[in-house]
Scaffold this motif. Structure first.
Motif, PDB file in Angstrom:
ATOM      1  N   PRO A 163     -19.069 -15.162  16.580  1.00 31.81           N
ATOM      2  CA  PRO A 163     -18.619 -13.665  16.357  1.00 31.81           C
ATOM      3  C   PRO A 163     -17.343 -13.488  16.126  1.00 31.81           C
ATOM      4  O   PRO A 163     -16.450 -14.439  16.572  1.00 31.81           O
ATOM      5  N   PHE A 164     -16.763 -12.333  15.829  1.00 28.61           N
ATOM      6  CA  PHE A 164     -15.310 -12.336  15.696  1.00 28.61           C
ATOM      7  C   PHE A 164     -14.774 -10.800  16.139  1.00 28.61           C
ATOM      8  O   PHE A 164     -15.680  -9.793  16.454  1.00 28.61           O
ATOM      9  N   PHE A 165     -13.542 -10.891  16.417  1.00 28.80           N
ATOM     10  CA  PHE A 165     -12.908  -9.625  17.061  1.00 28.80           C
ATOM     11  C   PHE A 165     -11.831  -9.451  16.031  1.00 28.80           C
ATOM     12  O   PHE A 165     -10.926 -10.283  15.831  1.00 28.80           O
ATOM     13  N   MET A 166     -11.837  -8.373  15.230  1.00 28.14           N
ATOM     14  CA  MET A 166     -10.798  -7.889  14.357  1.00 28.14           C
ATOM     15  C   MET A 166     -10.019  -6.780  14.787  1.00 28.14           C
ATOM     16  O   MET A 166     -10.799  -5.497  15.100  1.00 28.14           O
ATOM     17  N   TYR A 167      -8.916  -6.604  14.611  1.00 24.63           N
ATOM     18  CA  TYR A 167      -7.816  -5.555  14.972  1.00 24.63           C
ATOM     19  C   TYR A 167      -7.303  -5.170  13.613  1.00 24.63           C
ATOM     20  O   TYR A 167      -6.150  -5.715  13.169  1.00 24.63           O
ATOM     21  N   TRP A 168      -7.631  -4.030  13.014  1.00 27.20           N
ATOM     22  CA  TRP A 168      -7.312  -3.595  11.745  1.00 27.20           C
ATOM     23  C   TRP A 168      -6.246  -2.406  11.880  1.00 27.20           C
ATOM     24  O   TRP A 168      -6.835  -1.091  11.920  1.00 27.20           O
ATOM     25  N   ALA A 169      -4.836  -2.566  11.686  1.00 27.88           N
ATOM     26  CA  ALA A 169      -3.981  -1.308  12.212  1.00 27.88           C
ATOM     27  C   ALA A 169      -2.894  -1.293  11.208  1.00 27.88           C
ATOM     28  O   ALA A 169      -1.854  -1.735  11.451  1.00 27.88           O
ATOM     29  N   PRO A 170      -3.138  -0.591  10.053  1.00 25.25           N
ATOM     30  CA  PRO A 170      -2.052  -0.726   9.052  1.00 25.25           C
ATOM     31  C   PRO A 170      -0.914   0.099   9.778  1.00 25.25           C
ATOM     32  O   PRO A 170      -0.986   1.110  10.555  1.00 25.25           O
ATOM     33  N   GLY A 171       0.171   0.253   8.938  1.00 23.76           N
ATOM     34  CA  GLY A 171       1.237   0.950   9.228  1.00 23.76           C
ATOM     35  C   GLY A 171       1.244   2.675   8.809  1.00 23.76           C
ATOM     36  O   GLY A 171       1.886   3.411   9.292  1.00 23.76           O
ATOM     37  N   ALA A 172       0.223   2.755   7.935  1.00 24.79           N
ATOM     38  CA  ALA A 172      -0.218   4.157   7.631  1.00 24.79           C
ATOM     39  C   ALA A 172      -0.629   4.945   8.719  1.00 24.79           C
ATOM     40  O   ALA A 172      -1.522   4.364   9.436  1.00 24.79           O
ATOM     41  N   VAL A 173      -0.207   6.153   9.008  1.00 17.27           N
ATOM     42  CA  VAL A 173       0.272   6.924   8.097  1.00 17.27           C
ATOM     43  C   VAL A 173       1.818   7.351   8.901  1.00 17.27           C
ATOM     44  O   VAL A 173       2.286   8.363   8.572  1.00 17.27           O
ATOM     45  N   HIS A 174       2.261   6.295   9.554  1.00 19.79           N
ATOM     46  CA  HIS A 174       3.756   6.258  10.043  1.00 19.79           C
ATOM     47  C   HIS A 174       4.626   6.645   8.953  1.00 19.79           C
ATOM     48  O   HIS A 174       4.447   6.082   7.963  1.00 19.79           O
ATOM     49  N   GLY A 175       5.751   7.211   9.310  1.00 18.74           N
ATOM     50  CA  GLY A 175       6.736   7.128   8.308  1.00 18.74           C
ATOM     51  C   GLY A 175       7.207   5.786   8.233  1.00 18.74           C
ATOM     52  O   GLY A 175       7.260   4.829   9.124  1.00 18.74           O
ATOM     53  N   PRO A 176       8.102   5.675   6.720  1.00 20.51           N
ATOM     54  CA  PRO A 176       8.163   6.659   5.736  1.00 20.51           C
ATOM     55  C   PRO A 176       6.694   6.777   4.931  1.00 20.51           C
ATOM     56  O   PRO A 176       5.806   5.823   5.022  1.00 20.51           O
ATOM     57  N   HIS A 177       6.627   7.891   4.522  1.00 26.18           N
ATOM     58  CA  HIS A 177       5.185   8.310   3.691  1.00 26.18           C
ATOM     59  C   HIS A 177       5.413   7.677   2.526  1.00 26.18           C
ATOM     60  O   HIS A 177       6.294   8.526   1.371  1.00 26.18           O
ATOM     61  N   GLN A 178       4.818   6.760   2.197  1.00 20.97           N
ATOM     62  CA  GLN A 178       4.701   6.028   0.911  1.00 20.97           C
ATOM     63  C   GLN A 178       3.410   5.867   0.327  1.00 20.97           C
ATOM     64  O   GLN A 178       2.421   5.027   0.877  1.00 20.97           O
ATOM     65  N   VAL A 179       3.106   6.396  -0.921  1.00 18.98           N
ATOM     66  CA  VAL A 179       1.887   6.031  -1.563  1.00 18.98           C
ATOM     67  C   VAL A 179       1.925   6.293  -3.095  1.00 18.98           C
ATOM     68  O   VAL A 179       2.842   7.154  -3.437  1.00 18.98           O
ATOM     69  N   PHE A 180       1.111   5.762  -3.991  1.00 19.47           N
ATOM     70  CA  PHE A 180       1.351   5.752  -5.279  1.00 19.47           C
ATOM     71  C   PHE A 180       1.044   7.276  -5.644  1.00 19.47           C
ATOM     72  O   PHE A 180       0.127   8.059  -5.213  1.00 19.47           O
ATOM     73  N   ALA A 181       1.638   7.866  -6.680  1.00 15.25           N
ATOM     74  CA  ALA A 181       1.743   9.177  -7.028  1.00 15.25           C
ATOM     75  C   ALA A 181       0.232   9.716  -7.459  1.00 15.25           C
ATOM     76  O   ALA A 181      -0.218  11.052  -6.856  1.00 15.25           O
ATOM     77  N   GLU A 182      -0.690   8.822  -8.015  1.00 14.37           N
ATOM     78  CA  GLU A 182      -1.962   9.378  -8.244  1.00 14.37           C
ATOM     79  C   GLU A 182      -2.553   9.986  -7.013  1.00 14.37           C
ATOM     80  O   GLU A 182      -3.576  10.722  -7.126  1.00 14.37           O
ATOM     81  N   TRP A 183      -2.315   9.309  -5.833  1.00 20.60           N
ATOM     82  CA  TRP A 183      -3.241   9.500  -4.605  1.00 20.60           C
ATOM     83  C   TRP A 183      -2.525  11.012  -4.216  1.00 20.60           C
ATOM     84  O   TRP A 183      -3.305  11.879  -3.963  1.00 20.60           O
ATOM     85  N   SER A 184      -1.243  11.122  -4.132  1.00 24.92           N
ATOM     86  CA  SER A 184      -0.626  12.489  -3.656  1.00 24.92           C
ATOM     87  C   SER A 184      -1.146  13.609  -4.784  1.00 24.92           C
ATOM     88  O   SER A 184      -1.343  14.589  -4.168  1.00 24.92           O
ATOM     89  N   ASP A 185      -0.853  13.317  -6.118  1.00 28.76           N
ATOM     90  CA  ASP A 185      -1.407  14.404  -7.043  1.00 28.76           C
ATOM     91  C   ASP A 185      -2.670  14.912  -6.812  1.00 28.76           C
ATOM     92  O   ASP A 185      -3.076  15.973  -7.127  1.00 28.76           O
ATOM     93  N   LYS A 186      -3.386  14.225  -6.048  1.00 33.52           N
ATOM     94  CA  LYS A 186      -4.745  14.744  -5.824  1.00 33.52           C
ATOM     95  C   LYS A 186      -4.664  16.099  -4.952  1.00 33.52           C
ATOM     96  O   LYS A 186      -5.699  16.858  -4.998  1.00 33.52           O
ATOM     97  N   TYR A 187      -3.515  16.173  -4.338  1.00 34.74           N
ATOM     98  CA  TYR A 187      -3.458  17.381  -3.369  1.00 34.74           C
ATOM     99  C   TYR A 187      -2.436  18.330  -3.894  1.00 34.74           C
ATOM    100  O   TYR A 187      -2.085  19.198  -3.138  1.00 34.74           O
ATOM    101  N   LYS A 188      -2.106  18.295  -5.222  1.00 34.25           N
ATOM    102  CA  LYS A 188      -1.207  19.372  -5.738  1.00 34.25           C
ATOM    103  C   LYS A 188      -1.721  20.655  -5.677  1.00 34.25           C
ATOM    104  O   LYS A 188      -2.817  21.089  -5.753  1.00 34.25           O
ATOM    105  N   GLY A 189      -0.715  21.467  -5.115  1.00 41.20           N
ATOM    106  CA  GLY A 189      -1.171  23.048  -4.832  1.00 41.20           C
ATOM    107  C   GLY A 189      -1.945  23.161  -3.618  1.00 41.20           C
ATOM    108  O   GLY A 189      -2.178  24.329  -3.185  1.00 41.20           O
ATOM    109  N   ARG A 190      -2.547  22.314  -3.026  1.00 41.63           N
ATOM    110  CA  ARG A 190      -3.503  22.534  -1.893  1.00 41.63           C
ATOM    111  C   ARG A 190      -2.893  22.991  -0.605  1.00 41.63           C
ATOM    112  O   ARG A 190      -3.383  23.343   0.349  1.00 41.63           O
TER     113      ARG A 190
END
Length: 768
Positions: free
Chosen positions: A230-257
């Protein structure tokens, strides 16, 4: 439950040989000894997913507006918890989660960069608190960590080590990620185990995607090579700690929201939370603090900027959640999902208000450097091309604190507030199809991140060891929450839990909560002056009856002084038992610059093979008088970096371009001082000096710079202020190259801009 051999000691005693050795092979019999443990054959795999700095009301799974399909997927196949708590800050929460102990008990009362020599604040998890992966590894588990690791003392993060408190020294067989509070999502400072590695210079690269790919690759490899383990995995990305960085197409999903602003967002989220049954129907929405701006008070042109910052954050969160889903997808593909126990802890603390008034560089507000909106927009427009740069690789942007507050509906406070649930209460989902029946009823039992370890041990069937490698173990502070799996209405078994970060503190006991907000308002700039006269004995405590007051909206201190006094006495007892005192020790580095983490060394000689030296381990060229002398051979039309410290969010660099010599001091994006030699530097052996003279000892003091070639001054300049705390969290000092994100926009397209000559020596001398 199984018990460990030798009365709770790990590692297990070596199994005697099953073979019989005679005088000759003919007189001997051979049989392989059993190398198994007492672990049962159907022991579950364990996956802990934990994001960073997410608000209680951000995810649509729990009433927010940001799509989190993976969190919903785990919740829908398992259980939801709405009274689960962290410590209010990242290093402390992670240490508590991984050990099952209170954060001060494991010497993690603050972030590692603010560590001090008080017992509860060293940043060194003691050997008397073995981590989950270390315990499980002795029982036959494979262990791996991916993403953010913020539990190594800052001065131990260089190639000099020691490495015993890196992930692979804390029980993990494998680590892939970064060792710091944060890093660039596009140009991260990465390690594989203890070896630094460079991400590809590719416009399609993003760290969260890389972490998902690395995790799924590890799963496939382990399943192929050792499917019985069996395994133990700890998956802890830096997201969404600053700096807030992501490709524009993901942010654009929320335009105007988010054009309605944070006040409207919070009210709407509150109504959805109640309608979904995520929070009790009688919950009260706490008001916005007077120190936090109303949305309607902003001019229209600023609202667009603030809304875009939130769009970037929203895209970043959805993107990170989708990457977590790839790991779950791989479990399903490999047929492992049903017997994998998943804890999805949405965040290590509440949403972060450290962006203050919204910023193109979060280190500005953390350092107490206010920059008006108009100035930020001028920089954005003139140097980066406007709002479209937000979320991109050259900006360290972070949203307005109003969005963090809105995302904490219905609570008071944000990250760094330990006494109120806005800093500590986070959504959690638990799923184990083989062992836990899915149930949509929300679990409201009061629990803490230190409860995850004992829960894992109970479900696997392990008694926590009393000794590991000969070191007696501290008691587990957490309490298994397995009793709540089959009964949503089961009474809370956790009798009490204390909280403290930066002087903000609280104590829970039997349905009551006593709270102190503390001296620090996270949405205001962190300056020593704000805490200089703070006396914790003069703080006002509040009292809440949680059974009828889910959001800590009604202070009962005046009505029940005896109960408040009882809880204050309990806090004192817990503080003494867990090395919490002195209260506010985490503020020490802000109050006393001399107490800040840093090397005592004052002289260095570096060669061109020195790279990736973390800023906290490197010479303080940022805010200390120094002279750097570079002995080198310059080719015709010399170009490239001679040395650099920091990255795009702040740093300094000495480089050549088309034969000219340049020095740039990038003061946290908002002030760039650039020196240039009038004439090209001729080829041959040269001696280059860059001298920095500070105007005074105060943090952030002005500085002047003199650049010399072969003893002759070729340029001079000054900066009106210097970066008082740090340039970045994870960028480094490099010789002959600028790794990570580039310090200067002048060579950003050519980074890492390796020097095309030969560097013999970089001699650094800092003034005492």
């Amino acid at each position: 439950m199984t018990s460990n051999s030798r009365d709770g000691e790990l590692p297990f005693a070596r199994t005697p040989s099953a073979s019989v050795a005679g005088r000759t092979l003919a007189e001997s019999t051979h049989e392989w000894r059993s190398r198994g443990t007492a672990l049962r054959a159907d022991a579950p795999n364990v996956l802990v997913i934990m994001l960073d700095d997410v608000g209680f009301a951000h995810a649509d799974t729990v009433g927010g507006q940001i799509h989190t399909p993976t969190l919903s997927r785990i919740a829908d196949t398992g259980l939801r918890y709405n009274a689960f708590h962290t410590t209010a800050i990242c290093s402390a929460t992670r240490a508590s989660l991984l050990t099952g102990r209170n954060h001060h008990r494991v010497e993690s009362g603050t972030i590692t960069e603010f560590a001090s020599d008080f017992d509860g604040y060293t940043g060194e998890i003691p050997r008397s608190a073995a981590t989950i992966p270390e315990v499980l590894k002795h029982h036959g588990y494979r262990t791996a960590a991916f993403g953010k690791w913020h539990n190594t003392p800052a001065l131990q993060t260089s190639a000099a080590g020691p490495f015993d408190r890196w992930p692979t020294g804390c029980g993990f067989d494998h680590f892939y990620g970064f060792i710091a509070a944060e890093t660039s999502q596009y140009q991260p400072s990465l390690y594989r185990n203890t070896t630094p590695i460079e991400p590809p210079k590719d416009s399609t690269y993003h760290l969260s995607e890389d972490l998902a790919a690395q995790a799924t690759g590890w799963l496939r490899e382990q399943h192929a090579l050792a499917p019985e383990k069996p395994f133990f995995m700890y998956w802890a990305p830096g997201a969404v700690h600053g700096p807030h960085q992501v490709f524009a197409e993901w942010s654009d999903k929320y335009k105007g929201r988010f054009d309605g602003g944070w006040d409207v967002y919070r009210e709407q989220a509150f109504e959805r939370q109640k309608a979904m049954g995520w929070i009790p129907a009688d919950s009260q929405l706490t008001p916005r603090p007077d120190t936090l701006a109303a949305w309607e008070s902003l001019p229209p042109e600023e609202r667009r900027y603030q809304a875009r910052l939130m769009e970037v954050y929203a895209g970043f969160l959805e993107h990170a959640d989708v990457q977590a889903g790839k790991v779950v997808d791989e479990l399903e593909r490999l047929g492992l999902r049903d017997n994998t126990l998943i804890f999805y802890v949405l965040s290590d603390n509440g949403a972060s208000a450290e962006g203050a008034g919204g910023t193109i560089n979060e280190i500005l507000s953390i350092s107490g450097v206010p920059v008006p909106f108009a100035q930020q927009m001028k920089i954005l427009d003139e140097q980066y091309g406007g709002l479209d740069a937000l979320g991109g690789p050259l900006i360290a942007n972070m949203y307005h604190a109003g969005w963090a507050w809105a995302g904490e509906s219905p609570f008071q406070g944000t990250k760094l507030v330990a006494g109120y649930f806005g800093g500590t209460r986070v959504p959690m989902a638990v799923s184990w199809p083989k062992g836990i029946a899915a149930d949509p009823a929300v679990r409201g039992q009061f629990h803490h991140v230190n409860d995850i370890a004992p829960t894992i041990y109970e479900l696997i069937g392990i008694v926590p060891p009393t000794s590991v490698h000969g070191v007696a173990q501290d008691p587990i502070d957490g309490l298994s929450l397995a009793y709540s799996f089959a009964d949503a209405a089961a009474p809370t078994r956790k009798a009490q839990q204390y909280f403290e970060i930066f002087g903000s503190r609280g104590i829970y006991a039997d349905g009551w909560m006593a709270s102190v907000f503390g001296p620090r308002l996270p949405w205001l700039s962190a300056t020593a002056a704000a805490y200089a006269n703070w006396n914790p004995d003069e703080d006002t405590w509040s009292l809440y009856r949680l059974g009828s007051d889910y959001s800590q909206a009604s202070d009962l201190a005046a009505q029940h002084p005896e109960k408040l006094a009882e809880l204050q006495a309990l806090f004192d007892a817990e503080a003494r038992a867990n090395n919490v005192y002195p209260i506010g020790a985490g503020l020490g580095p802000l109050l006393n610059p001399a107490a800040r983490i840093g090397t005592a060394q004052t002289e260095w000689h570096f060669t061109a093979d020195v790279t990736r030296l973390p800023e906290f381990c490197a010479p303080n060229l940022r805010a200390r008088g120094n002279t750097v002398t570079v002995e080198l051979t310059v080719p015709a039309a010399g170009e490239g970096v001679l040395y650099a410290l920091g990255g795009m969010a702040g740093g300094l660099t000495l480089y050549m371009d088309a034969g000219h010599l340049y020095f740039e001091y990038n003061c946290l994006t908002v002030m760039r001082t650039r020196l240039c030699s009038a004439e090209p530097i001729g080829p041959g052996a040269r001696r280059i000096e860059l001298q920095t003279v500070m105007a005074g000892p105060a943090p952030g003091a002005p500085a002047s710079f003199v650049m010399r070639v072969d003893g002759v001054q070729v340029a001079r300049g000054s900066t009106p202020f210097t970066a008082p705390l740090c340039f970045t969290a994870s960028e480094t000092f490099d010789v002959g190259i600028d790794l990570g994100s580039p310090v200067s926009l002048a060579y950003a397209e050519r980074a890492p801009f390796r020097f095309n000559g030969r560097i013999a020596d970089v001699h650094v001398v800092c003034t005492p």
